[in-house]
Design a protein around this motif. Structure first.
Motif, PDB file in Angstrom:
ATOM      1  N   GLY A 146      -6.221  -0.589   0.701  1.00  0.00           N
ATOM      2  CA  GLY A 146      -4.934  -0.927   1.311  1.00  0.00           C
ATOM      3  C   GLY A 146      -3.847  -1.188   0.295  1.00  0.00           C
ATOM      4  O   GLY A 146      -2.704  -0.744   0.458  1.00  0.00           O
ATOM      5  N   ILE A 147      -4.182  -1.878  -0.777  1.00  0.00           N
ATOM      6  CA  ILE A 147      -3.188  -2.168  -1.821  1.00  0.00           C
ATOM      7  C   ILE A 147      -2.940  -0.936  -2.691  1.00  0.00           C
ATOM      8  O   ILE A 147      -1.793  -0.537  -2.913  1.00  0.00           O
ATOM      9  N   LEU A 148      -4.007  -0.322  -3.166  1.00  0.00           N
ATOM     10  CA  LEU A 148      -3.864   0.771  -4.128  1.00  0.00           C
ATOM     11  C   LEU A 148      -3.167   1.996  -3.543  1.00  0.00           C
ATOM     12  O   LEU A 148      -2.335   2.610  -4.204  1.00  0.00           O
ATOM     13  N   THR A 149      -3.472   2.340  -2.283  1.00  0.00           N
ATOM     14  CA  THR A 149      -2.814   3.511  -1.690  1.00  0.00           C
ATOM     15  C   THR A 149      -1.369   3.212  -1.299  1.00  0.00           C
ATOM     16  O   THR A 149      -0.594   4.140  -1.059  1.00  0.00           O
ATOM     17  N   GLY A 150      -1.008   1.939  -1.259  1.00  0.00           N
ATOM     18  CA  GLY A 150       0.375   1.582  -0.955  1.00  0.00           C
ATOM     19  C   GLY A 150       1.295   1.596  -2.162  1.00  0.00           C
ATOM     20  O   GLY A 150       2.519   1.495  -2.020  1.00  0.00           O
ATOM     21  N   LEU A 151       0.739   1.739  -3.365  1.00  0.00           N
ATOM     22  CA  LEU A 151       1.548   1.675  -4.580  1.00  0.00           C
ATOM     23  C   LEU A 151       2.598   2.772  -4.665  1.00  0.00           C
ATOM     24  O   LEU A 151       3.645   2.589  -5.285  1.00  0.00           O
ATOM     25  N   MET A 152       2.353   3.913  -4.031  1.00  0.00           N
ATOM     26  CA  MET A 152       3.304   5.029  -4.101  1.00  0.00           C
ATOM     27  C   MET A 152       4.657   4.697  -3.484  1.00  0.00           C
ATOM     28  O   MET A 152       5.655   5.353  -3.772  1.00  0.00           O
ATOM     29  N   TRP A 153       4.710   3.636  -2.665  1.00  0.00           N
ATOM     30  CA  TRP A 153       5.968   3.268  -2.032  1.00  0.00           C
ATOM     31  C   TRP A 153       6.994   2.720  -3.025  1.00  0.00           C
ATOM     32  O   TRP A 153       8.198   2.802  -2.786  1.00  0.00           O
ATOM     33  N   SER A 207     -14.655  -5.722   0.318  1.00  0.00           N
ATOM     34  CA  SER A 207     -13.439  -5.582  -0.500  1.00  0.00           C
ATOM     35  C   SER A 207     -12.716  -4.261  -0.262  1.00  0.00           C
ATOM     36  O   SER A 207     -11.550  -4.114  -0.634  1.00  0.00           O
ATOM     37  N   LEU A 208     -13.393  -3.301   0.351  1.00  0.00           N
ATOM     38  CA  LEU A 208     -12.837  -1.947   0.469  1.00  0.00           C
ATOM     39  C   LEU A 208     -11.473  -1.902   1.162  1.00  0.00           C
ATOM     40  O   LEU A 208     -10.547  -1.271   0.629  1.00  0.00           O
ATOM     41  N   PRO A 254     -16.035   1.051  -7.419  1.00  0.00           N
ATOM     42  CA  PRO A 254     -16.946   0.105  -8.071  1.00  0.00           C
ATOM     43  C   PRO A 254     -16.867  -1.305  -7.462  1.00  0.00           C
ATOM     44  O   PRO A 254     -17.888  -1.982  -7.317  1.00  0.00           O
ATOM     45  N   PHE A 255     -15.661  -1.734  -7.097  1.00  0.00           N
ATOM     46  CA  PHE A 255     -15.493  -3.034  -6.453  1.00  0.00           C
ATOM     47  C   PHE A 255     -16.232  -3.052  -5.110  1.00  0.00           C
ATOM     48  O   PHE A 255     -16.913  -4.010  -4.758  1.00  0.00           O
ATOM     49  N   VAL A 267     -20.936   1.371   8.190  1.00  0.00           N
ATOM     50  CA  VAL A 267     -20.255   2.408   8.971  1.00  0.00           C
ATOM     51  C   VAL A 267     -18.744   2.233   8.844  1.00  0.00           C
ATOM     52  O   VAL A 267     -17.998   3.201   8.712  1.00  0.00           O
ATOM     53  N   ALA A 268     -18.281   0.974   8.862  1.00  0.00           N
ATOM     54  CA  ALA A 268     -16.844   0.688   8.727  1.00  0.00           C
ATOM     55  C   ALA A 268     -16.304   1.234   7.407  1.00  0.00           C
ATOM     56  O   ALA A 268     -15.195   1.776   7.360  1.00  0.00           O
TER      57      ALA A 268
END
Length: 197
Positions: free
Chosen positions: A117-124, A111-112, A103-104, A46-47
């Motif tokens: 958290g890391i990948l969506t922060g790359l735009m900064w 791991s989600l 896939p991870f 659910v999380a």
């Protein structure tokens, strides 16, 4: 003959950089906070669903917030700016990297939060370059470092600890962006006053 209506890239960058940029981090903080709170009480499956929905809602919530923060994305009289297109491509880049996160996640559900958290922060990082201010670089580097640390220290609680880390980074970022915007406005007022004297 030179066309006076042509706006240079430097002028467009200055216009883009003079904006408040509060809507996106406010929306991000709210969505990650919602996910973190809900995920204190639910199963990993659910999380994960909550986190997918929360992360996917950030852009839409930011569009709503722009009306409250004075950054209205939908203003029809707004002149075209090439950096708006670049920023939207940065957001699209962050969305496309779900192709790594999913896939991870299928191998290890915990791991989600780390991968999203890391990948969506790359735009900064490109955002920081565009506005020529350190806040975006601070955001992505501290966010990535602390997310990885939280993942290794509390892997069983990643759906709660990683959102907490991201909310902390957003809080600092929001404060810095707001101070930056106030300084820009104060400088413009001083310039305007000096021009009128």
């Amino acid at each position: 003959m030179i066309n006076e209506n042509i706006v240079t890239l430097d002028q467009q960058r200055n216009e883009f950089s003079s904006r408040r940029f509060l809507a996106m981090p406010l929306a991000g903080a709210m969505c990650w906070a919602t996910a973190g709170i809900i995920n204190c009480f639910v199963s990993t499956q659910v999380a994960a669903l909550v986190l997918f929905m929360a992360a996917g809602s950030i852009v839409y919530l930011a569009m709503l917030f722009t009306r409250l923060t004075g950054e209205d994305f939908f203003r029809k009289d707004k002149p075209k700016n090439v950096f708006d297109g670049l920023f939207l491509r940065c957001i699209a880049m962050s969305v496309l990297v779900y192709s790594i996160a999913i896939p991870f996640f299928m191998i290890d559900a915990r791991s989600l939060p780390m991968s999203i958290g890391i990948l969506t922060g790359l735009m900064w990082l490109p955002f920081s370059w565009i506005i020529q201010h350190w806040v975006g670089t601070f955001h992505v580097l501290s966010r990535t470092t602390l997310i990885v640390a939280a993942w290794y220290l509390f892997p069983q609680h990643s759906f709660v600890t990683i959102p907490a880390v991201i909310i902390l980074i957003y809080a600092i970022t929001i404060f810095v962006l707001e101070e930056r915007w106030k300084n820009i406005n104060n400088a413009q007022k001083i310039t305007h006053t000096n021009t009128n004297e």
